[in-house]
Design a protein around this motif. Structure first.
Motif, short mmCIF file in Angstrom:
data_model
loop_
_atom_site.label_atom_id
_atom_site.label_comp_id
_atom_site.label_asym_id
_atom_site.label_seq_id
_atom_site.Cartn_x
_atom_site.Cartn_y
_atom_site.Cartn_z
N GLN A 244 0.84 -1.14 -0.08
CA GLN A 244 -0.01 0.01 0.04
C GLN A 244 1.10 1.07 0.13
O GLN A 244 2.09 1.17 0.13
CB GLN A 244 -0.65 -0.01 1.34
N ASN A 245 0.23 2.44 -0.28
CA ASN A 245 1.15 3.56 -0.33
C ASN A 245 1.28 3.90 1.09
O ASN A 245 0.85 4.40 1.80
CB ASN A 245 0.25 4.77 -0.74
N PRO A 246 2.68 3.89 1.56
CA PRO A 246 3.34 4.07 2.60
C PRO A 246 3.07 5.80 3.25
O PRO A 246 3.05 5.77 4.29
CB PRO A 246 4.87 3.91 2.65
N GLU A 247 3.05 6.40 2.37
CA GLU A 247 2.75 7.79 2.68
C GLU A 247 1.22 8.03 3.41
O GLU A 247 0.98 8.89 3.96
CB GLU A 247 2.99 9.02 1.57
N LEU A 248 0.28 7.06 2.97
CA LEU A 248 -1.21 7.13 3.47
C LEU A 248 -1.26 6.17 4.73
O LEU A 248 -2.45 6.50 5.42
CB LEU A 248 -1.95 6.98 2.37
N MET A 249 -0.42 5.40 4.89
CA MET A 249 -0.95 4.37 6.04
C MET A 249 -0.29 5.02 7.32
O MET A 249 0.91 5.07 7.59
CB MET A 249 -0.03 2.97 5.80
N PRO A 250 -1.34 5.01 8.45
CA PRO A 250 -0.91 5.70 9.63
C PRO A 250 0.05 4.42 10.07
O PRO A 250 -0.21 3.23 10.23
CB PRO A 250 -2.14 5.48 10.34
N VAL A 251 1.01 4.92 11.16
CA VAL A 251 1.90 3.86 11.90
C VAL A 251 1.28 3.23 13.08
O VAL A 251 1.37 1.87 13.15
CB VAL A 251 3.14 4.90 12.47
N ILE A 252 0.11 3.76 13.40
CA ILE A 252 -0.74 2.95 14.36
C ILE A 252 -1.33 1.71 13.82
O ILE A 252 -1.93 1.03 14.56
CB ILE A 252 -1.91 3.91 15.07
N ASP A 253 -1.46 1.74 12.38
CA ASP A 253 -2.20 0.52 11.76
C ASP A 253 -1.29 -0.66 11.66
O ASP A 253 -1.55 -1.65 11.45
CB ASP A 253 -2.82 1.02 10.43
N ILE A 254 0.09 -0.24 11.71
CA ILE A 254 1.05 -1.57 11.47
C ILE A 254 1.93 -1.55 12.62
O ILE A 254 2.61 -2.77 12.72
CB ILE A 254 2.03 -1.02 10.67
N MET A 255 1.75 -0.85 13.81
CA MET A 255 2.51 -1.10 15.29
C MET A 255 2.09 -2.25 15.97
O MET A 255 0.56 -2.43 15.84
CB MET A 255 2.58 -0.08 15.81
N SER A 256 2.79 -2.97 16.74
CA SER A 256 2.16 -3.91 17.96
C SER A 256 1.93 -3.18 19.10
O SER A 256 3.10 -2.36 19.51
CB SER A 256 3.17 -4.89 17.92
N THR A 325 1.09 9.77 15.26
CA THR A 325 0.89 10.53 14.31
C THR A 325 1.67 10.25 12.84
O THR A 325 1.42 10.81 11.68
CB THR A 325 0.63 12.01 14.34
N SER A 326 2.59 9.49 13.07
CA SER A 326 3.71 9.20 11.68
C SER A 326 3.20 8.05 10.78
O SER A 326 1.93 7.77 11.12
CB SER A 326 4.92 8.49 12.43
N THR A 327 3.70 8.10 9.85
CA THR A 327 3.11 7.10 8.50
C THR A 327 4.15 6.04 8.57
O THR A 327 5.29 6.15 9.21
CB THR A 327 3.09 7.85 7.16
N ALA A 328 3.89 4.98 7.62
CA ALA A 328 4.68 3.83 7.32
C ALA A 328 5.87 4.42 6.63
O ALA A 328 7.11 3.88 6.97
CB ALA A 328 3.99 2.87 6.57
N LYS A 329 5.91 5.46 5.93
CA LYS A 329 7.17 5.96 5.19
C LYS A 329 7.93 6.54 6.25
O LYS A 329 9.26 6.15 6.12
CB LYS A 329 6.44 7.07 4.40
N ASP A 330 7.57 7.03 7.36
CA ASP A 330 8.30 7.46 8.36
C ASP A 330 9.19 6.19 8.91
O ASP A 330 10.32 6.54 9.27
CB ASP A 330 7.77 8.51 9.47
#
Length: 376
Positions: A244-256, A325-330
């Motif tokens: 997915q576009n990492p600029e749009l994916m919130p880090v809270i969606d990928i963190m444990s 508030t970071s993204t997956a790109k960060d």
């Protein structure tokens, strides 16, 4: 630098297992070779230490042709870890690890110190395990000894042939994480063969995908997922493993959100006990208000056990970290600087809310399932 130049392997009978393969492996890189059965990945790796002599082309290590070495000398200077581990059952753990240093003429004092150092490095107490025999150890413990033995003579290059594939999933994940931490510290050049794409994406700095003896693509995990250069590469990775576009994916969606934490004033003994009970390798350090303070590793705790009173003395900085508030790109940008491959995630009050690892980052960003539920 390890270099392949137009390297081929033809077995008796005319079967060409590897076909004019060329690539470079920079010093300190973790390269994964992957492909279907019969792709030539294991043969390619075994040609490095001449377990399989190459038929044509040239393989060099730091500019020196591997054919210019005595084969035994070459192998003693390259670590080798295999799936079956290959420990000698009638040797103690200490003697198993000491084999190559003994062959290289180290004295008993040097060997003893090195064995103890390596047992601590792989998380096994020398006083407990040095005199045991392989049959007295679990599969995961035996594989740790296999890794220690490969590191015994401090080689620059380590070859690993599906080293974790026979282990149960929990032990396998634990050893993967531990070995990634070791690699970050030791900076060895690793060539790692696997048939598991998830393992390849987690472990490799770069991944080489092979088919029918040919190298189809060699790239970073991110590049492979974004830009497969060949139809088979896309199919092998999985058409539904789409980034997915990492600029749009919130880090809270990928963190444990499941994070094991410790307080700065914990004793090293308490922290180590906590780590061993939960089969983890690192602890996030927070204060009484759950404010992020730092990170401490099992390796550092074992190494400094007798030198410190509280874990705050050896924990590493909490930076880099991510805000919620970071993204997956960060996360992608900051991951290479993360100690132990861990990025803590905090909220605006500095409180810990989760963690992101390189493996979880790639896993969360790609879909592993087809619409029918078949894993790719």
């Amino acid at each position: 630098m390890l270099k392949f130049e137009n390297v081929s392997k033809v077995f008796d009978g005319g079967f060409q297992a590897v076909k004019s393969v060329s690539f470079d492996i920079p010093t300190g890189e973790f390269l994964v070779l992957i492909g279907p059965s019969g792709s030539g990945k294991s043969t390619t790796m075994k040609m490095i230490n001449r377990m399989e002599p190459h038929t044509s082309g040239k393989i060099t290590i730091n500019g020196k042709d591997t054919n210019s070495y005595n084969a035994s000398e070459l192998r003693r200077n390259i670590g080798y870890v295999i799936q079956q581990i290959g420990l000698f059952p009638h040797y103690t753990i200490e003697k198993n690890i000491a084999i190559v240093p003994q062959l290289k003429g180290w004295n008993d004092k040097e060997i003893k110190a090195r064995v103890n150092e390596l047992l601590e490095l792989v998380g096994l107490d020398p006083e407990i395990y040095a005199t045991r025999y392989p049959k007295e150890l679990s599969g995961g413990q035996q594989q740790r000894i296999g890794i220690a033995r490969a590191l015994a003579a401090d080689p620059d290059v380590i070859l690993m042939d599906e080293p974790f594939s026979a282990l149960d999933p929990l032990t396998r994940e634990q050893l993967q994480n531990e070995f990634l931490s070791l690699h970050k510290k030791l900076k060895k050049t690793i060539v790692f063969v696997t048939h598991d794409m998830d393992e390849a994406l987690k472990m490799g700095d770069r991944i080489a995908i092979m088919k029918d003896g040919k190298l189809l693509q060699l790239d970073t995990p991110e590049k492979l997922l974004h830009e497969p250069a060949h139809g088979f590469v896309e199919e092998f990775i999985g058409k539904h493993r789409i980034i997915q576009n990492p600029e749009l994916m919130p880090v809270i969606d990928i963190m444990s959100e499941s994070v094991y934490t410790a307080l700065p004033q914990w004793s090293p003994e308490k922290a180590l006990s906590f780590i061993r009970q939960r089969k983890i390798t690192n602890l996030i350090v927070v204060d009484d208000d759950n404010i992020l303070v730092g990170i401490v590793s099992a390796h550092d705790l074992i190494k400094k056990l007798d030198d410190i009173k509280i874990i705050e003395e050896i924990m590493v900085s909490r930076e880099p970290f991510l805000y919620d508030t970071s993204t997956a790109k960060d996360a992608i940008i900051m991951m290479n600087e993360a100690p132990y491959g861990i990025l803590p995630v905090i909220d605006k009050t500095q409180k810990l809310v989760g963690v992101v690892t390189r493996g979880s980052l790639l896993s969360a960003m790609s879909s592993q399932w087809t619409e029918t539920g078949d894993i790719q």
